[in-house]
Design a protein around this motif. Sequence first.
Motif, PDB file in Angstrom:
ATOM      1  N   CYS A 141      70.917  56.085  56.139  1.00  0.00           N
ATOM      2  CA  CYS A 141      69.858  57.007  56.561  1.00  0.00           C
ATOM      3  C   CYS A 141      69.836  57.221  58.069  1.00  0.00           C
ATOM      4  N   CYS A 166      67.576  48.101  53.616  1.00  0.00           N
ATOM      5  CA  CYS A 166      66.885  49.117  54.429  1.00  0.00           C
ATOM      6  C   CYS A 166      65.840  49.824  53.555  1.00  0.00           C
ATOM      7  N   HIS A 209      69.613  51.247  51.305  1.00  0.00           N
ATOM      8  CA  HIS A 209      70.934  50.741  51.693  1.00  0.00           C
ATOM      9  C   HIS A 209      70.915  49.213  51.728  1.00  0.00           C
ATOM     10  N   CYS A 245      71.393  52.260  60.462  1.00  0.00           N
ATOM     11  CA  CYS A 245      71.690  52.209  59.029  1.00  0.00           C
ATOM     12  C   CYS A 245      72.783  53.232  58.712  1.00  0.00           C
ATOM     13  N   CYS A 266      65.525  52.777  53.019  1.00  0.00           N
ATOM     14  CA  CYS A 266      66.147  53.873  52.273  1.00  0.00           C
ATOM     15  C   CYS A 266      66.875  53.372  51.036  1.00  0.00           C
TER      16      CYS A 266
HETATM   17 ZN   LIG Z   1      68.704  53.199  55.677  1.00  0.00          ZN
END
Ligand SMILES: [Zn+2]
Lengths: 714, 166
Positions: free
Chosen positions: B128, B75, B79, B125, B77
Amino acid sequence: MNDLTNPVEVLGIDAGGTMTDTFFVRADGTFVVGKAQSDVDEANAVLTSSADALAHWDKTPEEVFPQMVTCVFSGTAMLNRVVGRKGLRTGLIVSKGFEDFHRMGRAIQCYLGYAFEDRLHLNTHRYDEPLAHIHDTRGVTERVDSKGGVVIPVRLHEAREAARELIEQGCKAIVISFLSSYLNGTHERAVRDVCLEVAKEMGVKIPVFASVDYYPVRKETHRTNTTLLEAYAAEPSRAILANLSDRMKDIGAKYDVRVMASHGGTISWKAKELARTLVSGPIGGVMGSRYLAEQLGYENVACSDIGGTSFDMALIVKGKVSMHQDGDMARLVLSLPLVSMDTIGAGAGSFVRIDPYSNSLKLGPDSAGYRVGTCWPAGGVDTVSVTDCHIILGYLNPDNFLGGILELDVPRARQCVKDQIADPLGMSLEDAAAGVIELLDLSLRQHLRAMISAKGYSPSDFVCFSYGGGGPVHAYGYTMGLGFKETIVPAWAAGFSAFGCATADFEYRYDKSTDIGITKDSTTADKQEAVDTLGAAWKELADKVMEEFKINGFTEDDVTLTPGYRMQYLGQLNDLEMNSPLTQIGTPEDWDKLVATFDETYARVYADAARSPELGFGVTAAIMRGSVETKKPSIPSEPDAGPNPPAEAITGTRPFYYGRKWVDAKLYKMENLLPGNRVTGPAVIESDATTYVVPTGFETWLDGHRLFHLIEVE
Amino acid sequence: MSNYTKKQVSDLVKGTLDWETVHLMLSMPKDKDRYKLYMEVLQENVSYDDKILLAVGPHLNIVESAKDQEIIIKCDCGHEFGHYSKNWKLGALIYVRDSVEKMKEVYPELMAPDTSWQVYREYYCPSCGIMHDVEAPTPWYPVMHDIEPDLKTFFEWLEMPAPAKI
Ligand SMILES: [Zn+2]
């Protein structure tokens, strides 16, 4: 001859996106063509172009305009306004609950005008911005059913509110389009009057358009688009034409400017329905072809017009141009009769690239347009165009391109073709450039053949007319081997659309949808009713035609009315358009005459055996055309001067690459060739406005009407 | 073949490129530089250093992990959803709209599907909370596995060296 016995009488104008062409004709048919770069102020461009043309006769517009009798304008400004969505902000009032139908549009609008591949692929489909924004759309409660009966009376207080809001929001015009209004226009007209009332109360003056007053025809998307164009695009054009007319009057013009319309006639710039002049340039060429064919006795003509970005084709069969009932333009379905044309997006300025997957040449779909190609550095193009190939191979003269107004850089074009085309293909520069031209010619040839055979004809039934800026360059290429009776290139090919506009009739045409059906079980009374319905529709349309002509000061005695209708076998999808055998109808026997004419036409267009009278007959539309006499250009007629071109026509030679080798092409100055002169290829015949290419294996001769006949000798 | 600038590719990703250019891009064969420019644009939009190989969603990419060169799905973010050959949805937070009440949160009444025939499954996710995907299957349908790219062939097409752990 002096000015009195041989005055300049006719002016045709073709104001394109890049060039504004003017075409002046004297009483004896001699003509001059003028060119000027197009201008935001169209009147400026027209006057500059006129001065350019008349300089050939040592004349000025001030001397000539007062003696002229006819002026016809065609232009692309209105179309560009629509394509660029730069029209008048227009409010739309529709039946309540149907506020979204205009922006949703017909599905076909998401791929109209696209290249074949882009029609097939969903990811390229796209809906253009609607002409009226959804925030400028209001619904008014009302409903008329499919027979014209009122189901819900119109709520006028809602219309009042809608009009006030639209005007307050800043709309500069209002269009009203209700469901089934072509069958019963009372609701639209009532709302129209309310809108005018509200505008008056608010102290503003805005035009209000009810679709029934303009296009009383079925299919609400078509009808709404067309009525919207009247407000959105045609009103601004009216102002421009008024300016052009005033500027001409200032220097002594006494004629009324007319505008070429999609139905193939010309109408006054003061006409109520001006949206039908949206597309006019390519139609001018078809009308010019029809006129030439009629004057010179050609029955069947294939018209071909190649410009920088497109190739337009149309057929004239037995002297008649076929019509589309619902034309489409600018990716909008419209309720306008339109001269049938087939267009492909390949032209003399198409870009050329290598497809990296198949490692083969690919033309277009985009083109350099007015930026020409890599040979004109100032144009800012770095992709090779077809024009670059023509320059490299000696087809076109780099020192006199468009009459020498552009300075070309041939080494740059050679380098670009080498890097982008020749090297990747592992070919010589010349063979690569020649390959590009062959590919374009092949593609045009296939489309021309397909268009003719798709309509059930063979090229051997036709004479091919080739015109437009690029026509004479490509005429040999796209007609080679097709077997036309003859290929004809008018010496004024570059100004042919402007010429064609000047040959078109001053003619209004109005259509109205009708729902008339008569089967073998129908009674005499039914036939009487059918005849009465059609007669009433003709009367209504004739009144509209007369209303338009009266604006220009004509009376009923000046106008020739030609009623027509569209008829079909009931249950079939296609209908046919024809002129009525009767100018007046009133009895059940008249119905039988209409049917007989349809039966004959159907047998001629399709086949005798395909006729289906057992299904019964329907009339889907009433048509009324009205025309008045106008002055048309004469076709020049000059005496035969024998086969050998005079010395002043011969201007030298130029290296010319054709058939995989360099040869010396003889050069001729087009204006100095005389009727009867014969030229054998390889030769290039040049004038400021166009270049006519006659390669090895072809010859051409000029007839007394200044038409070149191109002949394949091998 | 055409050439486009990095700015044009960036505008394409953002959805702000003019339609005429988008149309040409769609109709024409892809330019040689496109993959490189596209990946550069994507890389600039994320905070991690792992090399992006392919996008599988607006905020979800297949990357070559900087720490162990494994090919994983990640992701924006940061992840990590695991190996790219596995269905990343199985590691997402899932919200199922399977009642009239839940449907009414996203569509007006009577304008949503009958949830005994069709449900919405939303994938988020876990770190986030961004929504990565929505499916609209029949209620009993297994979690869909949208993309299983053949990265080896893909890099052959691109005529570029493939990452070691493909
Ligand atoms: Zn994320």
